[in-house]
Design an enzyme around this catalytic site. Structure first.
Site, short mmCIF file in Angstrom:
data_model
loop_
_atom_site.label_atom_id
_atom_site.label_comp_id
_atom_site.label_asym_id
_atom_site.label_seq_id
_atom_site.Cartn_x
_atom_site.Cartn_y
_atom_site.Cartn_z
N GLU A 258 59.55 12.39 72.73
CA GLU A 258 58.75 12.32 73.94
C GLU A 258 57.24 12.43 73.72
OE1 GLU A 258 59.90 11.74 77.02
OE2 GLU A 258 61.97 11.59 76.32
N SER B 189 110.64 47.84 103.67
CA SER B 189 110.83 49.23 103.27
C SER B 189 109.81 49.73 102.26
CB SER B 189 112.24 49.41 102.70
OG SER B 189 113.19 49.30 103.73
#
Length: 816
Positions: A87, A478
């Site tokens: 770049e 239960s």
């Protein structure tokens, strides 16, 4: 001539000054609207939130932009070199704008005029930072000028390293990845420090145009661009000629990282954590905040939980028969592509999709689903196998309700049927599998801290994302009874108190309610211990009626089972709706001696800067951070949690539920090398089967049932279906850990009592048990029955004949 030269010089000077003035005015007009570049000081980009297990393993990542921010010091020189070469090779020399590069680009663009080629850019890294952070991407002269001005100002305000750091953490790389750290993980599943020259060069080639150099759509262009970057690295002296040549000879090697959950079997847990973070902090914090979340999940225990629940669900489902193939496809030509289009469960890697190629009485020939690459292209060769008749005999029975029964594989499968298979242990053949219709949820928790160690919300997250451990509202049956008994023990009753087990009815609003024991029958007068061990409904109803349901509701809400419980007698049998998570949390209070706990999946949350913003641990230790020891007392961890149940009551109910495991409804189902307490639960018509239990250091609970509640069938009880799952899980979870015992509170006394009468046992009494009593309490001197009018002295009980004793204590009754 001199006058003429002077004349032209004057004209030129005026022209120059005019142009310079115009340029100055233009620059001034452009500069006055420039954004404030000082915002870069407070740069806080969207960062990925990462969720970790208790051992630090990565579980999941959440992000809109997959980015991990790295300071420039953490970025290897090789990576910097690749981006500078690709770049801006003069980055460390120019003042923000590379004039040499700019003129070079202008000349190239002049040469290419009319050729249709895209203009060559000359933007420096500083200019790209200015554009990405402060400007739009408009291709206009004004934007380019603003970009240049900002670049000069940025270079004056920030160091080169800071500018490069901003650039490398902000740029877009494609595949929803931003920043170099996120790109390294996304493309190569590696950290930045692990990247090779070739991999670094490829990543450096992407910012110019990620879609143009897509590794799967445009592999040739990607390879060419990567090699160009490698050549620039060699040219600029960052890489030797030989290393560059070796790097160029390598393939792209892109292996995209798996998205979503990374830790095996943690899908339900991760999703629950995701929901909790959104509820606590909002969407933006989760997807952009860069949070670091440390959860309580124990990967080993989680795998054990998944395996145990899956085994239980499959065992039940296969006993009910074969549901039929997943799908049917044509296999006239190449069956691979058609089979590859069918989605399989990604979180059940043991299973494979297969198509039936041929079938006879001895088995079926199958073709396995071919694998795909990251782009979705089928890449594997066709693999075939066989299901032997013995590995699919369970499927001879149809589960469609048509009572169809086959006698061989030929009566079950047809050519073209798509089914799931699993390799057998010897690896030579396959076993027929099917996704179960029945579902369930399981939670395991540390009872002392409330840390959730494992959570399974169903058979497969790929099959259904609905979390049955936290979202399914089910009747606990239960398994709720221990809290009725705990309320009684906390309010004057003892484990030896006797309640009448006999038919009961109540009339309300013209409606008659007649609860029954599971299996019918009744046992007559029985102790509280026998009532919970044998899960007697009639005794529980009478006990709740004697105490008053307002008291029972208060305890249920105190334990967090319900937010608001309706105080009606039917609720004493677990007819309300709650979740597995709530039930396990309530049992944890019984296991830890009555201390309130807050169940938590999250231990700690840190923000992007490492600051802790949430911590589950609320206990304090003021002297734990002393720098030196100066003969001071050892630091003490202060437990300031609320005591919601008397520790003696907690021990009594634990002792009674140990009886459930050894003699009661779970007898023979739980086989652990340490003390274990628990309770089965089965709802009306056997629609849900529960078991919740605990050792001194681990509590776990689960239910199984259909998502649309329907009977599980005869024998579909907590004892027969859920207790074995609990046992398989606990055996794996506690393996390798040291057994401990339940802590007996100081002051608790033990007295030998008769299990049936609840009175003090006489020497030689064959039905004796050591019962735990609080100070000031003990077995009754007179045989008294709650809910009945039977009274007798100890002598009368002792002298009574076996026939008379049977008449008083009643029959055995059924189990629940």
């Amino acid at each position: 001539m001199i006058r003429l030269i002077g004349y032209f010089f004057g004209i030129g000077a005026v022209f120059f000054l005019g142009v310079a003035g115009a340029v100055a005015l233009y620059l001034a007009s452009v500069a006055k609207d420039l954004p404030d570049y000082e915002v870069l000081n407070n740069y806080a980009p969207p960062v990925t939130t990462r969720v970790h297990a208790g051992n630090g393993a990565l579980m999941a990542e959440y992000a809109r932009e997959r980015r991990l921010y790295l300071p420039i010091q953490a970025i290897p020189d090789r990576v910097k070199a690749a981006f500078l070469s690709a770049e801006d090779k003069n980055f460390y020399q120019h003042p923000g704008v590379d004039v040499t590069g700019l003129f070079r680009a202008i000349m190239v663009n002049l040469q290419n005029m009319g050729s249709g080629r895209r203009p060559v850019g000359a933007s420096t890294i500083t200019q790209q930072v200015a554009k990405n952070f402060l400007l739009s991407s408009d291709q206009t002269m004004d934007r380019k000028v603003k970009e240049a001005i900002l670049s000069f100002r940025i270079e004056q305000a920030y160091s080169k390293d800071r500018i490069l750091e901003l650039y490398l953490n902000e740029i877009f790389f494609g595949l929803n990845s931003y920043g170099i750290a996120g790109a390294a993980l996304t493309y190569f599943d590696k950290s930045v420090t692990e990247l090779t020259i070739a991999e670094t060069a490829y990543l450096a080639s992407l910012p110019k145009g990620p879609s143009n150099y897509h590794p799967f759509r445009h592999p040739e262009a990607a390879l060419e661009r990567r090699n160009w970057v490698i050549d620039r690295m060699v040219e600029n002296g960052y890489v030797t000629q030989s290393d560059g040549a070796e790097a160029k000879a390598q393939p792209l090697g892109v292996t995209p990282r798996h998205r979503g959950t990374y830790l095996f079997a943690s899908d339900y847990f991760s999703e629950e954590v995701r929901r909790q973070i959104i509820e606590r902090y909002g969407d933006n914090a989760l997807y952009e905040g860069g949070l670091s979340v440390r959860t309580s999940l124990d990967p080993r225990i989680q795998v054990a939980a998944r395996k145990a629940l899956q085994h239980g669900l499959l065992s039940y489902d296969e006993r009910r028969g074969f549901h039929g193939p997943i799908k049917t496809i044509e296999i006239g030509g190449d069956w691979g592509p058609a089979l590859a289009k069918i989605d399989a469960f990604s979180d059940v890697p043991e299973w494979k999709l297969a198509v039936v190629l041929a079938v006879d009485d001895s088995g079926a020939d199958i073709g396995l689903q071919p694998s795909k690459d990251a782009s979705g292209k089928v890449v594997a060769e066709r693999v075939t196998g066989r299901i032997e008749a013995k590995n699919m005999s369970w499927a001879y029975r149809s589960a469609k309700g048509d009572r169809k029964t086959a006698k061989s594989p030929a009566g079950v499968l047809e050519v073209g049927d798509v089914v799931y298979v699993e390799p057998t242990e010897d690896g030579n053949s396959y076993r027929l599998r099917q996704p179960p219709k029945v579902q369930g949820g399981l939670v395991a928790m540390d009872p002392h801290t409330g840390r959730v160690l494992a959570m399974v919300g169903g058979f497969s997250y790929g099959q259904s994302e609905f979390n049955r451990a936290t979202q399914a509202m089910r009747q606990p049956g239960s398994s709720f009874k221990p809290f009725v008994y705990a309320a009684a023990l906390d309010n004057g009753y003892t484990p030896a108190s006797v309640i009448l087990d006999a038919p009961f009815e109540m009339v309300s609003g013209g409606q008659v309610w007649r609860p029954q024991n599971y299996g019918g029958g009744s046992a007559g007068p029985s102790t509280l211990r026998l009532g919970i061990e044998r899960s007697r409904n009639l005794m529980t109803v009478r006990l709740a009626n004697d105490m008053g349901m307002n008291l029972v509701a208060e305890y249920a809400e105190r334990f967090g089972i319900y937010d608001k419980m309706l105080p009606v007698l039917a609720m004493s049998l677990g007819s309300g709706e709650t979740t597995v998570m709530r039930m396990v949390s309530a049992y944890a209070v019984l296991a830890n001696g009555g201390k309130q706990i807050k169940p938590s999946l999250i231990d700690r949350i840190q923000d992007r800067y490492g600051k802790t913003i949430f911590r589950h641990e609320e206990r304090t230790c003021e002297n734990c951070n002393a720098n030196d020891w100066e003969n001071q007392a050892e630091p003490e961890l202060v437990d300031n949690r609320e005591q919601v149940l008397d520790p003696m009551t907690a021990y009594q109910i634990t002792s009674m539920m140990e009886g459930v495991v050894t003699r009661g409804t779970a007898a023979g189902k739980i086989k652990l090398d340490r003390p274990t307490a628990g309770k089965t639960g089965t709802t009306n018509d056997e629609k849900d089967a529960w078991f919740v239990g605990y050792t001194p250091d681990l509590v776990a609970g689960l239910y199984i049932g259909f998502d649309n509640p329907a009977p599980l069938g005869r024998g579909g009880t907590g004892g027969s279906l859920s207790a074995p799952i609990f046992n398989e899980f606990m055996q794996a979870a506690v393996e390798g850990t040291r057994p401990t015992k339940f802590i007996v509170p100081e002051g608790m006394k033990f007295i030998a009592v008769n299990r049936k009468t609840g009175m003090q046992a006489y020497e030689g009494d064959p039905d004796t048990i050591m019962e735990a009593f609080k100070p000031g309490t003990g077995p009754a001197d007179v045989f008294s029955v709650i809910g009945g009018d039977e009274y007798a002295t100890p002598e009368e009980i002792l002298k009574s004949s076996p026939q008379a004793n049977q008449a008083v204590t009643g029959g055995s009754g059924g189990l629940f």
